[in-house]
Motif scaffolding. Structure first.
Motif, mmCIF file in Angstrom:
data_model
loop_
_atom_site.group_PDB
_atom_site.id
_atom_site.type_symbol
_atom_site.label_atom_id
_atom_site.label_comp_id
_atom_site.label_asym_id
_atom_site.label_seq_id
_atom_site.Cartn_x
_atom_site.Cartn_y
_atom_site.Cartn_z
ATOM 1 N N LYS A 27 27.223 -5.994 35.494
ATOM 2 C CA LYS A 27 26.287 -6.032 36.611
ATOM 3 C C LYS A 27 25.422 -4.777 36.556
ATOM 4 O O LYS A 27 25.796 -3.775 35.959
ATOM 5 C CB LYS A 27 27.000 -6.133 37.960
ATOM 6 N N GLY A 28 24.263 -4.876 37.171
ATOM 7 C CA GLY A 28 23.371 -3.732 37.177
ATOM 8 C C GLY A 28 22.087 -4.028 37.919
ATOM 9 O O GLY A 28 21.873 -5.141 38.406
ATOM 10 N N LEU A 29 21.260 -3.029 38.015
ATOM 11 C CA LEU A 29 19.962 -3.143 38.669
ATOM 12 C C LEU A 29 18.876 -2.695 37.705
ATOM 13 O O LEU A 29 19.039 -1.702 36.992
ATOM 14 C CB LEU A 29 19.899 -2.259 39.920
ATOM 15 N N VAL A 30 17.777 -3.402 37.724
ATOM 16 C CA VAL A 30 16.618 -3.021 36.919
ATOM 17 C C VAL A 30 15.677 -2.244 37.829
ATOM 18 O O VAL A 30 15.376 -2.674 38.943
ATOM 19 C CB VAL A 30 15.912 -4.273 36.351
ATOM 20 N N LEU A 31 15.242 -1.075 37.359
ATOM 21 C CA LEU A 31 14.344 -0.243 38.150
ATOM 22 C C LEU A 31 12.904 -0.704 38.003
ATOM 23 O O LEU A 31 12.454 -1.006 36.901
ATOM 24 C CB LEU A 31 14.437 1.214 37.697
ATOM 25 N N ASN A 32 12.174 -0.732 39.128
ATOM 26 C CA ASN A 32 10.742 -0.991 39.057
ATOM 27 C C ASN A 32 10.002 0.355 38.973
ATOM 28 O O ASN A 32 10.637 1.424 38.981
ATOM 29 C CB ASN A 32 10.272 -1.845 40.244
ATOM 30 N N ASP A 33 8.688 0.326 38.895
ATOM 31 C CA ASP A 33 7.921 1.568 38.741
ATOM 32 C C ASP A 33 8.097 2.509 39.930
ATOM 33 O O ASP A 33 8.177 3.731 39.756
ATOM 34 C CB ASP A 33 6.433 1.259 38.538
ATOM 35 N N ASP A 34 8.182 1.956 41.141
ATOM 36 C CA ASP A 34 8.391 2.788 42.327
ATOM 37 C C ASP A 34 9.756 3.478 42.272
ATOM 38 O O ASP A 34 9.867 4.667 42.584
ATOM 39 C CB ASP A 34 8.271 1.940 43.596
ATOM 40 N N ASP A 35 10.782 2.764 41.849
ATOM 41 C CA ASP A 35 12.118 3.346 41.711
ATOM 42 C C ASP A 35 12.095 4.517 40.734
ATOM 43 O O ASP A 35 12.694 5.567 40.979
ATOM 44 C CB ASP A 35 13.124 2.313 41.198
ATOM 45 N N LYS A 36 11.416 4.324 39.607
ATOM 46 C CA LYS A 36 11.357 5.372 38.579
ATOM 47 C C LYS A 36 10.609 6.599 39.083
ATOM 48 O O LYS A 36 11.018 7.733 38.815
ATOM 49 C CB LYS A 36 10.692 4.821 37.319
ATOM 50 N N LEU A 37 9.527 6.380 39.821
ATOM 51 C CA LEU A 37 8.762 7.482 40.391
ATOM 52 C C LEU A 37 9.613 8.266 41.376
ATOM 53 O O LEU A 37 9.690 9.498 41.323
ATOM 54 C CB LEU A 37 7.509 6.942 41.075
ATOM 55 N N PHE A 64 -0.327 12.109 44.763
ATOM 56 C CA PHE A 64 0.959 12.304 45.427
ATOM 57 C C PHE A 64 0.851 12.187 46.936
ATOM 58 O O PHE A 64 1.619 11.483 47.575
ATOM 59 C CB PHE A 64 1.558 13.658 45.042
ATOM 60 N N ARG A 65 -0.105 12.890 47.537
ATOM 61 C CA ARG A 65 -0.229 12.910 48.991
ATOM 62 C C ARG A 65 -0.572 11.520 49.563
ATOM 63 O O ARG A 65 -0.182 11.199 50.679
ATOM 64 C CB ARG A 65 -1.245 13.952 49.431
ATOM 65 N N ASP A 66 -1.276 10.722 48.797
ATOM 66 C CA ASP A 66 -1.580 9.352 49.228
ATOM 67 C C ASP A 66 -0.354 8.446 49.087
ATOM 68 O O ASP A 66 0.000 7.699 49.993
ATOM 69 C CB ASP A 66 -2.739 8.764 48.424
ATOM 70 N N TYR A 67 0.280 8.526 47.936
ATOM 71 C CA TYR A 67 1.419 7.648 47.647
ATOM 72 C C TYR A 67 2.574 7.901 48.609
ATOM 73 O O TYR A 67 3.223 6.967 49.076
ATOM 74 C CB TYR A 67 1.884 7.873 46.204
ATOM 75 N N PHE A 68 2.820 9.173 48.894
ATOM 76 C CA PHE A 68 3.942 9.554 49.743
ATOM 77 C C PHE A 68 3.490 9.996 51.134
ATOM 78 O O PHE A 68 4.160 10.801 51.782
ATOM 79 C CB PHE A 68 4.756 10.671 49.080
ATOM 80 N N SER A 69 2.401 9.445 51.625
ATOM 81 C CA SER A 69 1.861 9.892 52.915
ATOM 82 C C SER A 69 2.862 9.668 54.061
ATOM 83 O O SER A 69 3.022 10.547 54.913
ATOM 84 C CB SER A 69 0.525 9.219 53.216
ATOM 85 N N ASP A 70 3.525 8.538 54.092
ATOM 86 C CA ASP A 70 4.510 8.284 55.154
ATOM 87 C C ASP A 70 5.669 9.276 55.083
ATOM 88 O O ASP A 70 6.092 9.834 56.107
ATOM 89 C CB ASP A 70 5.061 6.860 55.079
ATOM 90 N N GLU A 71 6.172 9.525 53.891
ATOM 91 C CA GLU A 71 7.289 10.439 53.719
ATOM 92 C C GLU A 71 6.886 11.872 54.075
ATOM 93 O O GLU A 71 7.668 12.607 54.690
ATOM 94 C CB GLU A 71 7.811 10.380 52.270
ATOM 95 N N LEU A 72 5.687 12.260 53.697
ATOM 96 C CA LEU A 72 5.223 13.606 54.020
ATOM 97 C C LEU A 72 5.036 13.782 55.521
ATOM 98 O O LEU A 72 5.317 14.861 56.070
ATOM 99 C CB LEU A 72 3.924 13.916 53.264
ATOM 100 N N THR A 73 4.592 12.752 56.207
ATOM 101 C CA THR A 73 4.444 12.808 57.665
ATOM 102 C C THR A 73 5.804 13.039 58.327
ATOM 103 O O THR A 73 5.938 13.885 59.220
ATOM 104 C CB THR A 73 3.801 11.511 58.195
ATOM 105 N N VAL A 74 6.812 12.327 57.884
ATOM 106 C CA VAL A 74 8.167 12.494 58.428
ATOM 107 C C VAL A 74 8.686 13.894 58.099
ATOM 108 O O VAL A 74 9.281 14.569 58.952
ATOM 109 C CB VAL A 74 9.120 11.408 57.886
#
Length: 83
Positions: A27-37, A64-74
């Motif tokens: 069993k396992g999980l395949v990572l998507n591009d977001d997971d890898k980032l 970076f600031r656009d992609y992670f805007s929600d996380e940076l706000t928190v």
């Protein structure tokens, strides 16, 4: 490409998979591009205690600031509560 995997715990099944040229994974999980980032960001923080936005931006072709805007706000809100 698996990001997480669990090998067979039965030695006979493990050996049989190897003999067939297969991965001995059941069993396992395949990572998507977001997971890898996100993995790269976490790894940089854990290993270096710092984060280079520029390095991540170059490696993953993002703003970076656009992609992670929600996380940076928190993060900013939490930081304000602590200080």
């Amino acid at each position: 490409m698996f990001g997480w995997r669990s090998h067979r715990n039965d030695q006979a099944a493990y050996d049989a998979a190897i003999k067939l040229g297969a991965l001995p994974v059941f069993k396992g999980l395949v990572l998507n591009d977001d997971d890898k980032l996100r993995c790269a960001v976490i790894t940089q923080l854990i290993c270096h205690f710092s984060l280079s936005f520029e390095q991540i931006e170059q490696q993953y072709a993002i703003q970076f600031r656009d992609y992670f805007s929600d996380e940076l706000t928190v993060y900013i809100a939490c930081k304000k509560m602590l200080y």
